[in-house]
Design a protein around this motif. Sequence first.
Motif, PDB file in Angstrom:
ATOM      1  N   CYS A  71      40.854  38.863  27.369  1.00 49.11           N
ATOM      2  CA  CYS A  71      41.935  39.674  27.931  1.00 49.11           C
ATOM      3  C   CYS A  71      41.576  41.137  27.738  1.00 49.11           C
ATOM      4  O   CYS A  71      40.708  41.467  26.920  1.00 49.11           O
ATOM      5  N   HIS A  72      42.247  42.000  28.482  1.00 46.68           N
ATOM      6  CA  HIS A  72      42.080  43.441  28.300  1.00 46.68           C
ATOM      7  C   HIS A  72      42.942  43.887  27.127  1.00 46.68           C
ATOM      8  O   HIS A  72      43.905  43.196  26.762  1.00 46.68           O
ATOM      9  N   ALA A  73      42.591  45.013  26.533  1.00 46.29           N
ATOM     10  CA  ALA A  73      43.359  45.512  25.374  1.00 46.29           C
ATOM     11  C   ALA A  73      44.670  46.173  25.793  1.00 46.29           C
ATOM     12  O   ALA A  73      45.551  46.369  24.955  1.00 46.29           O
ATOM     13  N   GLU A  74      44.783  46.543  27.061  1.00 48.27           N
ATOM     14  CA  GLU A  74      46.024  47.195  27.507  1.00 48.27           C
ATOM     15  C   GLU A  74      46.872  46.229  28.321  1.00 48.27           C
ATOM     16  O   GLU A  74      46.369  45.259  28.877  1.00 48.27           O
ATOM     17  N   HIS A  79      42.471  49.179  35.714  1.00 44.19           N
ATOM     18  CA  HIS A  79      41.310  48.485  35.139  1.00 44.19           C
ATOM     19  C   HIS A  79      40.924  47.369  36.103  1.00 44.19           C
ATOM     20  O   HIS A  79      41.231  46.183  35.877  1.00 44.19           O
ATOM     21  N   THR A  80      40.274  47.770  37.188  1.00 45.02           N
ATOM     22  CA  THR A  80      39.978  46.835  38.267  1.00 45.02           C
ATOM     23  C   THR A  80      39.224  45.611  37.761  1.00 45.02           C
ATOM     24  O   THR A  80      38.221  45.737  37.062  1.00 45.02           O
ATOM     25  N   GLY A  81      39.765  44.466  38.114  1.00 42.15           N
ATOM     26  CA  GLY A  81      39.093  43.210  37.770  1.00 42.15           C
ATOM     27  C   GLY A  81      39.477  42.659  36.418  1.00 42.15           C
ATOM     28  O   GLY A  81      39.080  41.532  36.081  1.00 42.15           O
ATOM     29  N   LYS A 117      41.693  43.790  21.569  1.00 43.78           N
ATOM     30  CA  LYS A 117      42.085  42.680  22.446  1.00 43.78           C
ATOM     31  C   LYS A 117      42.943  41.677  21.681  1.00 43.78           C
ATOM     32  O   LYS A 117      43.946  41.169  22.204  1.00 43.78           O
ATOM     33  N   ALA A 118      42.543  41.392  20.437  1.00 41.62           N
ATOM     34  CA  ALA A 118      43.320  40.441  19.632  1.00 41.62           C
ATOM     35  C   ALA A 118      44.724  40.998  19.390  1.00 41.62           C
ATOM     36  O   ALA A 118      45.718  40.261  19.442  1.00 41.62           O
ATOM     37  N   GLU A 119      44.821  42.295  19.149  1.00 46.78           N
ATOM     38  CA  GLU A 119      46.146  42.897  18.912  1.00 46.78           C
ATOM     39  C   GLU A 119      46.979  42.870  20.196  1.00 46.78           C
ATOM     40  O   GLU A 119      48.200  42.664  20.153  1.00 46.78           O
ATOM     41  N   ALA A 120      46.310  43.040  21.338  1.00 47.29           N
ATOM     42  CA  ALA A 120      47.026  42.917  22.620  1.00 47.29           C
ATOM     43  C   ALA A 120      47.554  41.496  22.783  1.00 47.29           C
ATOM     44  O   ALA A 120      48.681  41.285  23.256  1.00 47.29           O
ATOM     45  N   ALA A 121      46.753  40.536  22.387  1.00 53.25           N
ATOM     46  CA  ALA A 121      47.192  39.132  22.469  1.00 53.25           C
ATOM     47  C   ALA A 121      48.436  38.920  21.621  1.00 53.25           C
ATOM     48  O   ALA A 121      49.419  38.314  22.072  1.00 53.25           O
TER      49      ALA A 121
END
Length: 253
Positions: A71-74, A79-81, A117-121
């Motif tokens: 996953c992306h962090a935001e 953030h294309t794609g 990324k983990a924190e975004a999750a």
Amino acid sequence: MTATRPRPLVAGNWKMNGLIKGVNELDAIATGVAAGEAGSAEVLVCPPFTLVSRFSAEAAGQHIKIGAQDCHAEASGAHTGDISAEMLKDAGASYVIVGHSERRTDHAETDAQVKAKAEAALRAHLVAIVCIGETRNERESGKTLDVVGTQLAGSLPAGATGANTVIAYEPVWAIGTGLTPTAADVKQVHDFIRAGLVERLGDEGHNVRILYGGSVKPANCVELMGVDNVDGALVGGASLKAADFLGIAAAYR
Ligand code: PEP
């Protein structure tokens, strides 16, 4: 393993494999799980992004969970794609793998990015499966624990608990090669990771599941899953066929 260990997790990483017809394989896995073939284990399938929504709908009401592979962090933006954790949650995922060695290598992901990324999750109420592991050169030069310790320290999300974070120890040289460490080597690294988790999280560190990943197959799963501090498996190639994947989960029957 002691009686207080958390529920084991057997997770399949389909990597860049799978089309909509792969739902048949998912159904076969779910049928096996419903028949008790996975015993006490929680079973998770992580297909490519394109199948997360379809598989989540198929898995609804069944004893199988669906996750994603990155996953992306935001949460959103230019953030294309890329795909955010919120999007994965919205599509029905409950887990996301971050920091897989193929992402660290192919996309030059750093520990700091993996942590973000983990924190975004966690913010999106997904469980993060944080992958760490040494390369062949690092193992051969005696740096395994240094590398794993650095990756754990750098990639573990703030606020990690047993409910929101899983660590996957995946020696890079064992992924897709048919090679596996000895049970003694796996024990050494998993015990080391457990100690690192307890050092950082206190008693909660005992509740974080530590998966082993790297060429797990029905033929070697009982030995690998029987090692102290191995709380399940992250399975690549052998997760693509329901019979093999269930044969691995059967270690917990
Ligand atoms: C993986 O990609 O996470 C993995 C463990 O692959 P394999 O089981 O094919 O070695």
